[in-house]
Design a protein around this motif. Structure first.
Motif, PDB file in Angstrom:
ATOM      1  N   ALA A  35      -7.037  -3.053  -9.016  1.00 13.85           N
ATOM      2  CA  ALA A  35      -8.340  -3.159  -9.675  1.00 13.85           C
ATOM      3  C   ALA A  35      -9.476  -2.986  -8.668  1.00 13.85           C
ATOM      4  O   ALA A  35     -10.521  -2.415  -8.988  1.00 13.85           O
ATOM      5  N   ILE A  36      -9.282  -3.464  -7.443  1.00 14.95           N
ATOM      6  CA  ILE A  36     -10.311  -3.335  -6.410  1.00 14.95           C
ATOM      7  C   ILE A  36     -10.607  -1.867  -6.111  1.00 14.95           C
ATOM      8  O   ILE A  36     -11.770  -1.456  -6.055  1.00 14.95           O
ATOM      9  N   GLY A  46     -21.090   7.490  -3.672  1.00 11.26           N
ATOM     10  CA  GLY A  46     -20.456   8.501  -2.835  1.00 11.26           C
ATOM     11  C   GLY A  46     -18.948   8.470  -2.826  1.00 11.26           C
ATOM     12  O   GLY A  46     -18.307   9.440  -2.410  1.00 11.26           O
ATOM     13  N   ALA A  47     -18.341   7.367  -3.263  1.00 14.61           N
ATOM     14  CA  ALA A  47     -16.889   7.229  -3.173  1.00 14.61           C
ATOM     15  C   ALA A  47     -16.180   8.078  -4.210  1.00 14.61           C
ATOM     16  O   ALA A  47     -16.439   7.958  -5.406  1.00 14.61           O
ATOM     17  N   GLY A  48     -15.284   8.960  -3.751  1.00 14.11           N
ATOM     18  CA  GLY A  48     -14.465   9.756  -4.656  1.00 14.11           C
ATOM     19  C   GLY A  48     -13.081   9.167  -4.821  1.00 14.11           C
ATOM     20  O   GLY A  48     -12.463   9.272  -5.875  1.00 14.11           O
ATOM     21  N   HIS A  49     -12.583   8.552  -3.753  1.00 12.82           N
ATOM     22  CA  HIS A  49     -11.299   7.858  -3.760  1.00 12.82           C
ATOM     23  C   HIS A  49     -11.428   6.582  -2.947  1.00 12.82           C
ATOM     24  O   HIS A  49     -12.327   6.451  -2.115  1.00 12.82           O
ATOM     25  N   ALA A  50     -10.510   5.662  -3.186  1.00 10.95           N
ATOM     26  CA  ALA A  50     -10.497   4.412  -2.429  1.00 10.95           C
ATOM     27  C   ALA A  50      -9.064   3.971  -2.207  1.00 10.95           C
ATOM     28  O   ALA A  50      -8.165   4.310  -2.978  1.00 10.95           O
ATOM     29  N   GLY A  51      -8.865   3.222  -1.134  1.00  6.66           N
ATOM     30  CA  GLY A  51      -7.543   2.690  -0.838  1.00  6.66           C
ATOM     31  C   GLY A  51      -7.662   1.405  -0.037  1.00  6.66           C
ATOM     32  O   GLY A  51      -8.702   1.111   0.555  1.00  6.66           O
ATOM     33  N   ILE A  52      -6.598   0.631  -0.043  1.00  6.43           N
ATOM     34  CA  ILE A  52      -6.531  -0.583   0.771  1.00  6.43           C
ATOM     35  C   ILE A  52      -5.376  -0.434   1.744  1.00  6.43           C
ATOM     36  O   ILE A  52      -4.250  -0.115   1.350  1.00  6.43           O
ATOM     37  N   MET A  53      -5.665  -0.638   3.021  1.00  7.28           N
ATOM     38  CA  MET A  53      -4.652  -0.598   4.071  1.00  7.28           C
ATOM     39  C   MET A  53      -4.508  -2.006   4.650  1.00  7.28           C
ATOM     40  O   MET A  53      -5.506  -2.704   4.849  1.00  7.28           O
ATOM     41  N   THR A  54      -3.280  -2.429   4.894  1.00 10.32           N
ATOM     42  CA  THR A  54      -3.043  -3.745   5.466  1.00 10.32           C
ATOM     43  C   THR A  54      -2.187  -3.637   6.725  1.00 10.32           C
ATOM     44  O   THR A  54      -1.457  -2.667   6.916  1.00 10.32           O
ATOM     45  N   VAL A  55      -2.306  -4.645   7.557  1.00  8.74           N
ATOM     46  CA  VAL A  55      -1.438  -4.779   8.721  1.00  8.74           C
ATOM     47  C   VAL A  55      -0.825  -6.174   8.664  1.00  8.74           C
ATOM     48  O   VAL A  55      -1.545  -7.171   8.667  1.00  8.74           O
ATOM     49  N   LEU A  56       0.496  -6.236   8.561  1.00  4.48           N
ATOM     50  CA  LEU A  56       1.197  -7.507   8.523  1.00  4.48           C
ATOM     51  C   LEU A  56       1.679  -7.851   9.922  1.00  4.48           C
ATOM     52  O   LEU A  56       2.283  -7.028  10.599  1.00  4.48           O
ATOM     53  N   ARG A  57       1.366  -9.071  10.347  1.00  4.17           N
ATOM     54  CA  ARG A  57       1.748  -9.547  11.682  1.00  4.17           C
ATOM     55  C   ARG A  57       1.257  -8.607  12.775  1.00  4.17           C
ATOM     56  O   ARG A  57       1.897  -8.447  13.798  1.00  4.17           O
ATOM     57  N   ARG A  58       0.119  -7.966  12.505  1.00  6.99           N
ATOM     58  CA  ARG A  58      -0.538  -7.060  13.454  1.00  6.99           C
ATOM     59  C   ARG A  58       0.378  -5.942  13.952  1.00  6.99           C
ATOM     60  O   ARG A  58       0.182  -5.390  15.031  1.00  6.99           O
ATOM     61  N   SER A  59       1.354  -5.580  13.138  1.00  7.39           N
ATOM     62  CA  SER A  59       2.266  -4.512  13.566  1.00  7.39           C
ATOM     63  C   SER A  59       2.658  -3.570  12.427  1.00  7.39           C
ATOM     64  O   SER A  59       2.746  -2.360  12.633  1.00  7.39           O
ATOM     65  N   GLU A  60       2.891  -4.097  11.238  1.00  7.66           N
ATOM     66  CA  GLU A  60       3.382  -3.289  10.118  1.00  7.66           C
ATOM     67  C   GLU A  60       2.199  -2.800   9.277  1.00  7.66           C
ATOM     68  O   GLU A  60       1.619  -3.548   8.495  1.00  7.66           O
ATOM     69  N   VAL A  61       1.843  -1.527   9.435  1.00  8.61           N
ATOM     70  CA  VAL A  61       0.696  -0.945   8.728  1.00  8.61           C
ATOM     71  C   VAL A  61       1.168  -0.308   7.429  1.00  8.61           C
ATOM     72  O   VAL A  61       2.121   0.470   7.415  1.00  8.61           O
ATOM     73  N   ARG A  62       0.485  -0.657   6.330  1.00  5.45           N
ATOM     74  CA  ARG A  62       0.873  -0.114   5.024  1.00  5.45           C
ATOM     75  C   ARG A  62      -0.364   0.203   4.192  1.00  5.45           C
ATOM     76  O   ARG A  62      -1.369  -0.488   4.279  1.00  5.45           O
ATOM     77  N   THR A  63      -0.265   1.252   3.381  1.00  2.00           N
ATOM     78  CA  THR A  63      -1.266   1.530   2.354  1.00  2.00           C
ATOM     79  C   THR A  63      -0.747   0.909   1.071  1.00  2.00           C
ATOM     80  O   THR A  63       0.291   1.325   0.553  1.00  2.00           O
TER      81      THR A  63
END
Length: 236
Positions: A35-36, A46-63
């Motif tokens: 929903a965000i 101006g936003a055409g697309h949006a995404g959320i990226m996270t880093v778990l334990r400062r090592s595992e990067v995921r969209t």
């Protein structure tokens, strides 16, 4: 002019209030993130697309949430290059603006990889920092200079509401997990009490001892016992 500005501010405040209420009504963490990103495109100029990226334990990067394939492709280019505006927003800066992705000199390896993608400008906001976990809201546009000062202002306010909603969803998840763990341990204690004639404290001590000897989380010990009727043996 002052009246116009005041009116625009009131309209924005009203819109963000509606967005905040909508986000709070989402059922779970993934639903909230989905929903965000949808609301971000409808709110931030101006936003055409949006995404959320996270880093778990400062090592595992995921969209973890996107409005389409483009954010995933851009994020993959950043991961391959080991650099980019979204990663910078995650680790170093609260707001990262990129008026022209191809001409920006801060991330040359990233720029080389995105020239074939339909993204010309980006805007990223640090969404949360919790212990070793990080999150960023990233916006993408197909034209250069798509994001203005207003975009940054509205985006900052939006990111604040989004962070609160996501934190609430995470708290609900943690609470649900805690309740489930408590119930599993209770069921496991009941099995040991009935099977071996133990009282509640003795049954809990037995579960704890097996957890320590097998280096296994207490919740997993309880889950295995309730599922299979057996406790794991040390050394196996």
């Amino acid at each position: 002019m002052a009246d116009d500005t005041a009116g625009e501010s009131q309209d924005l405040a009203a819109h963000l209030t509606r967005v905040a209420r909508m986000l709070q009504k989402q059922g779970g963490e993934q639903e909230t993130m989905d929903a965000i990103v949808r609301a971000a495109v409808g709110t931030i100029p101006g936003a055409g697309h949006a995404g959320i990226m996270t880093v778990l334990r400062r090592s595992e990067v995921r969209t973890v949430a996107t409005t389409g394939d483009l954010p995933c492709e851009v994020d993959q280019a950043q991961l391959e290059a080991g650099q980019g505006p979204c990663l910078t927003a995650l680790y170093d800066e609260k707001i990262v603006s990129v008026p022209d992705v191809e001409q920006d000199g801060r991330w040359p390896l990233f720029a080389e990889r995105v020239v074939k993608l339909e993204v010309a400008s980006m805007l990223s906001f640090q969404l949360f920092v919790e212990n070793d976990d990080l999150g960023a809201l990233n916006l993408y546009a197909s034209g250069v200079n798509a994001f203005s000062d207003e975009s940054e202002h509205v985006g900052s306010l939006f990111a604040g509401h989004a962070a609160i909603a996501l934190s609430t969803a995470q708290e609900r998840r943690h609470l649900g997990e805690a309740v489930q763990t408590r119930d599993l341990i209770g069921q496991a204690k009941g099995i040991l009490m009935e099977r071996h004639g133990l009282d509640a404290d003795q049954a809990f001590a037995a579960l704890t001892r097996v957890s320590q000897l097998t280096n296994t989380k207490l919740r997993d010990i309880a889950e295995q016992l309730t599922r299979t009727g057996k406790l794991p043996r040390p050394g196996r």
